[in-house]
Design an enzyme around this catalytic site. Structure first.
Site, PDB file in Angstrom:
ATOM      1  N   VAL A 278     -11.348 -41.671 -42.775  1.00 41.57           N
ATOM      2  CA  VAL A 278     -11.442 -40.923 -41.524  1.00 41.57           C
ATOM      3  C   VAL A 278     -10.050 -40.641 -40.964  1.00 41.57           C
ATOM      4  O   VAL A 278      -9.727 -39.536 -40.526  1.00 41.57           O
ATOM      5  CB  VAL A 278     -12.265 -41.699 -40.492  1.00 41.57           C
ATOM      6  CG1 VAL A 278     -12.236 -40.992 -39.147  1.00 41.57           C
ATOM      7  CG2 VAL A 278     -13.676 -41.868 -40.985  1.00 41.57           C
ATOM      8  N   ILE A 281      -8.082 -38.004 -43.246  1.00 45.25           N
ATOM      9  CA  ILE A 281      -8.544 -36.619 -43.376  1.00 45.25           C
ATOM     10  C   ILE A 281      -8.208 -35.871 -42.077  1.00 45.25           C
ATOM     11  O   ILE A 281      -8.612 -36.291 -41.007  1.00 45.25           O
ATOM     12  CB  ILE A 281     -10.063 -36.565 -43.628  1.00 45.25           C
ATOM     13  CG1 ILE A 281     -10.366 -37.221 -44.966  1.00 45.25           C
ATOM     14  CG2 ILE A 281     -10.557 -35.128 -43.601  1.00 45.25           C
ATOM     15  CD1 ILE A 281     -11.832 -37.402 -45.239  1.00 45.25           C
ATOM     16  N   ASP A 325       4.538   5.854 -32.090  1.00 48.89           N
ATOM     17  CA  ASP A 325       4.524   7.193 -31.511  1.00 48.89           C
ATOM     18  C   ASP A 325       5.782   7.379 -30.698  1.00 48.89           C
ATOM     19  O   ASP A 325       6.428   6.405 -30.347  1.00 48.89           O
ATOM     20  CB  ASP A 325       3.437   7.274 -30.421  1.00 48.89           C
ATOM     21  CG  ASP A 325       2.082   7.457 -30.976  1.00 48.89           C
ATOM     22  OD1 ASP A 325       1.994   7.650 -32.179  1.00 48.89           O
ATOM     23  OD2 ASP A 325       1.128   7.389 -30.175  1.00 48.89           O
ATOM     24  N   ASN A 703      -6.007 -42.790 -35.273  1.00 49.90           N
ATOM     25  CA  ASN A 703      -6.426 -41.424 -35.538  1.00 49.90           C
ATOM     26  C   ASN A 703      -6.690 -40.666 -34.233  1.00 49.90           C
ATOM     27  O   ASN A 703      -6.286 -39.521 -34.044  1.00 49.90           O
ATOM     28  CB  ASN A 703      -7.708 -41.492 -36.381  1.00 49.90           C
ATOM     29  CG  ASN A 703      -8.157 -40.132 -36.859  1.00 49.90           C
ATOM     30  OD1 ASN A 703      -7.320 -39.296 -37.179  1.00 49.90           O
ATOM     31  ND2 ASN A 703      -9.443 -39.912 -36.885  1.00 49.90           N
ATOM     32  N   ASP A 707      -3.895 -37.883 -33.578  1.00 49.47           N
ATOM     33  CA  ASP A 707      -4.367 -36.605 -34.125  1.00 49.47           C
ATOM     34  C   ASP A 707      -4.784 -35.621 -33.050  1.00 49.47           C
ATOM     35  O   ASP A 707      -5.039 -34.467 -33.334  1.00 49.47           O
ATOM     36  CB  ASP A 707      -5.558 -36.829 -35.069  1.00 49.47           C
ATOM     37  CG  ASP A 707      -5.071 -37.141 -36.474  1.00 49.47           C
ATOM     38  OD1 ASP A 707      -3.870 -37.450 -36.602  1.00 49.47           O
ATOM     39  OD2 ASP A 707      -5.866 -37.080 -37.419  1.00 49.47           O
TER      40      ASP A 707
END
Ligand code: ATP
Length: 880
Positions: A278, A281, A325, A703, A707
């Site tokens: 976990v 990843i 343009d 994590n 993260d």
């Protein structure tokens, strides 16, 4: 049935006033009765649905399995923590989704079409949603039909109804017809216009007969589902995430097997392996990209660049050619006639010949041939035509009387390919066709010329006098426009209108460049981006302006559409990049130019505003439509809309695009580095036969802290001032180019190494070694606390290193990304919380650290960042 009734019947039935429109009071009443002019919104996904969608993930299933196992094992604290992690992760996902969705919805609102209506006796532009039955709608070429209408007036009007009928050939509309057959097919009801179809030619007026779900498309709209798909970058990252996921599962299985053979406890080992999976990843990747993108596009919209399709943001960073343009984008579109020419007066300045009859006729012809309006302070319509009205006013001529006494019986509207427009005028004394347009288009259609009060054949000497005058005005950057006429007895067929004309004269208009454009072009050039002018205007005029702006230096860099036609396909691709100005082009040429530039290996942005610009806009890598002057068609085909029609906004958008891309890259690199650090720590210790340095719950916590917020905060890094000093990024370049892959690996290794050192120090401090056969529980959890604290502080500090690949954090300003500083501080506070609050400390199986422990954990945490600073300093010295 509306199509079988006469205009009068319809107007009476709808209780409206064709000249004045509805009143505010009446509109309010009707809004209450009929509702907004939109289809039933797709039910917004409820928060719960979004939440459960977040749980549909292989990873979460594994975690849920882990919850069940820990419950069976009686490790209730672990199960609670794992559940909390699942909850918090899913909630973060929902918050991200909602935030991104909101930003996109806001943008869609900005990009949604408007309708021109008559209300309370004046003309105003309103959101199409606000239309009610009975509203009088003004239609022009390029407009989207905003509701179902009974047409009241049609002037050469053609409507493309493929959105409704699938038929892409435009239908000629006629307001005067009343159909007999109630059940005639939709496509045959030529006195109606349907919502979501497009005016491709001509103009007219209509009254709203149905809105929202009552419209023909509204009835079938339920099936139309606009599903925003993922951007290429998100897809690439998804793939990367999946690959890394597989890798992580492989590594974790390996750790599990090795541990198993080493005789470690199976259930604990299982939990650790799952948690490591976990933690390693990067499941937040796609969500973080979505958030950074949505924050970025919101910021861009505040700077007048409205992104319609998210992938455009990444492509913007890779653009190396901007095709633009001229009129309105590079120039101010504030036209003013500053010189004119007639065969009797020659080239002249305004006041000199105000009372000369041919000059009067020149002005009159121009006025009669214009759709614009100009009163004391208010004007509407094409700036070119407003300038012509102003020209007549400056000559003190009476426009009002001309308009009253000269009835326009028919007309051929302007189009960008013909570059002319004509009107048929009837008055007791005259019956004429007047044609105005680009001089080099109009002159070949003239066989005679007006000389005072005589019409004579157009001889070579006259022709060269006219051409000389054009040359003279164009080289002074004046935009030229000529006018001619011919007497008629009856209205001829359309194809014969613009031939055998009698030349009257021409005017030259100044349209000064926007002041901010020249620096923007220079900035783009510095950033490796070439600016190319594509214009319907004369080559000389185009070159004169291009030269002022620094687009071109030499006349050989200019080419006309006609000259372009002479090239073969390969020859065109070989030569296309030699040109900076494409003059007198038609919209079809624009497609050819885009394709050739792309075939020559460029990433091209192209601007457009007209109906016929849609193909070139959709072919370009970035199609850019004009927000103010652009037609609904061009906006529909574009990836980005310029709210201010300004060239420099494109350059700003490119800069923003580059910054957003870089910021996403920073987040991704940070996430990967952190994850590699965790995997290395675990893998090395287990392979070496030490006790696992981090337990399941600790891994999950790490994590959660690193993260999420720091990664998003990196994505919000302030714009870097050097992005426009680099060449554009090759479109296919990977995140790992320029040694970034090595950087990630290096960072991960260093983080792993210091975590293991801190872990080892935890044992050492108490007189043990991680390899001892019996270690007291307190010592093991103390050592783990050391590893836990160091890895989090290392990751939090190291996030600063990703802000720039070369500049030091002090050069950037330590506090210049406030979000990141806040994320780091918050991370440390949370860390302190789990350590100092006894319940949490127990839950995470931690120990209080002593002085040397704290010093070591924080000190070690700074090592990766300091090493990175040293490497950057080396790279700065080397690059000098
Ligand atoms: P750009 O393509 O850069 O916007 P442009 O405005 O000159 O430049 P077009 O609008 O395609 O390009 O016009 C092309 C030419 O057609 C102009 O140079 C002018 O001579 C002529 N023209 C423009 N507007 C009108 C008009 N309303 N009626 C008649 N002729 C026009």
């Amino acid at each position: 049935m509306w199509h079988t009734q006469s205009i009068q019947q319809v107007v009476e039935k709808l209780k409206t006033d064709v000249d004045r429109g509805l009143t505010t009071e009446e509109i309010q009443k009707r809004l209450e009765k009929y509702g907004l002019n939109k289809w039933r919104e797709q039910k917004a996904k409820s928060i719960w649905l979004m939440f459960f969608a977040q749980l549909k993930d292989a990873l979460i299933y594994v975690l849920l399995g882990a919850v069940v196992i820990t419950l069976f094992m009686g490790e209730y604290v672990d199960s609670i923590i794992i559940m909390l992690v699942i909850l918090i992760n899913a909630s973060l996902g929902v918050i991200q989704e909602v935030k991104a969705g909101k930003a996109i919805a806001e943008l869609q609102k900005l990009a949604s079409p408007k309708a021109l209506v008559k209300r309370n006796g004046s003309i105003e532009e309103v959101s199409t949603e606000a239309l009610v039955p009975g509203d009088i709608v003004i239609l022009e070429t390029g407009r989207l039909i905003p509701a179902d209408l009974r047409l009241l007036e049609t002037i050469n009007m053609q409507i493309e109804e493929s959105a409704l009928t699938g038929e892409s050939v435009p239908v000629h509309k006629n307001s005067q017809s009343t159909l007999k057959d109630e059940n005639s097919a939709l496509g045959d009801r030529i006195n109606l216009a349907y919502m979501s179809t497009l005016v491709t030619y001509g103009r007219g007026l209509g009254v709203v007969i149905a809105t929202g779900e009552e419209t023909e498309v509204g009835k079938i709209a339920e099936d139309i589902n606009t599903n925003e798909s993922k951007t290429p970058l998100e897809k690439r990252l998804d793939e990367l995430g999946k690959l890394l996921g597989k890798l992580a599962v492989g590594v974790c299985s390996l750790i599990f097997m090795i541990g198993y053979f080493q005789g470690r406890e199976v259930t604990e080992l299982f939990l650790t392996a799952v948690s490591l999976a976990v933690a390693s990843i990067p499941e937040g990747l796609a969500a973080i990209v979505a958030v950074v993108l949505s924050i970025g596009v919101t910021k861009m919209s505040k700077r007048n660049a409205i992104i319609k399709r998210l992938p455009a943001v990444e492509t913007l960073g890779a653009v190396n050619i901007i095709c633009t343009d001229k009129t309105g984008t590079l120039t101010q579109n504030k036209m003013k006639v500053s010189a004119f020419f007639t065969p009797t007066t020659g080239t002249a300045k305004l006041q000199e010949y105000a009372q000369q009859p041919q000059v009067k006729l020149l002005a009159k012809a121009m006025v009669l041939c214009s759709d614009a309006t100009l009163n004391a302070d208010k004007s509407s319509g094409d700036p070119t035509e407003i300038a012509l009205l102003q020209f007549a006013d400056n000559l003190k001529l009476d426009r009002e009387t001309w308009n009253k006494t000269h009835k326009r019986t028919n007309e051929l509207p302007f189009d960008a390919t013909r570059k002319m427009m004509s009107v048929a005028i009837k008055n007791p004394e005259e019956k004429n066709i007047y044609t105005k347009g680009a001089v080099d288009r109009l002159l070949p259609k003239c066989t005679q010329v007006l000389l005072g009060d005589k019409v004579v054949a157009l001889e070579e000497n006259q022709r060269s006098a006219i051409e000389e005058s054009i040359q003279n005005m164009s080289s002074h950057a004046l935009r030229t426009l000529a006018v001619a006429y011919k007497p008629i007895t009856n209205i001829p067929p359309e194809e014969n209108w613009e031939e055998d004309l009698i030349f009257i004269g021409l005017v030259g208009m100044i349209d000064p460049p926007r002041t901010e454009v020249k620096p923007a072009i220079a900035k783009a050039a510095k950033a490796g981006i070439t600016t190319i002018m594509i214009t319907g205007d004369h080559k000389e005029t185009a070159f004169a302006i291009a030269k002022q702006l620094g687009i071109a230096q030499d006349k050989t860099q200019a080419i006309t559409g006609q000259e372009l036609d002479a090239f073969g396909e390969d020859e065109l691709i070989q030569n296309i990049t030699n040109y900076r100005i494409f003059a007198r082009v038609s919209p079809q040429h624009k497609v050819i130019i885009v394709k050739a530039l792309q075939a020559a290996g460029n990433t091209v942005s192209m601007t457009g505003d007209g109906v016929n610009d849609a193909p070139s806009l959709s072919h370009a890598d970035i199609g850019v439509a004009m927000g103010i002057t652009g037609t609904d068609v061009s906006k529909g085909a574009s990836d980005m809309i310029l709210a201010d029609d300004n060239f420099s906004t494109i350059v700003t958008a490119v800069e923003q695009g580059r910054n957003i891309y870089n910021n996403i890259k920073k987040s991704v690199l940070f996430l990967l580095t952190s994850n590699i650090g965790e995997v290395i720590t675990m893998l090395v210790c287990i392979l070496a036969g030490m006790p696992t340095p981090l337990i399941a719950t600790q891994l999950l916590w790490i994590n959660l802290i690193t993260d999420s917020l720091p990664a998003i905060a990196l994505g919000m890094d302030p714009d870097s001032d050097d992005v426009m000093q680099h060449k554009p990024r090759p479109p296919k370049e990977s995140f790992f180019a320029h040694k970034q892959g090595w950087r990630i690996l290096f960072g991960g290794l260093v983080i792993g190494a210091i975590t293991i050192s801190a872990y080892w120090f935890g044992f050492y401090e108490h007189g043990y070694s991680p390899f001892d056969s019996s270690i007291p529980d307190e010592v093991l959890s103390y050592a783990r606390t050391m590893a836990f604290m160091s890895i989090i502080s290392a990751q939090l500090f190291y996030s600063l290193a990703f802000r720039h690949y070369r500049q030091s954090i002090f050069q950037l300003g330590l506090f210049s990304n406030k979000y990141l500083v806040a994320a780091i501080v918050l991370g440390f506070l949370l860390q302190l919380l789990v350590l100092e609050v006894p319940v949490l400390r127990k839950a995470f199986k931690l120990q209080l650290l002593d002085g040397p422990g704290w010093l070591m954990a924080l000190g070690m945490g700074l090592v990766p960042l300091l090493l990175n600073e040293l490497l950057k300093a080396y790279s700065r010295i080397k690059s000098k």
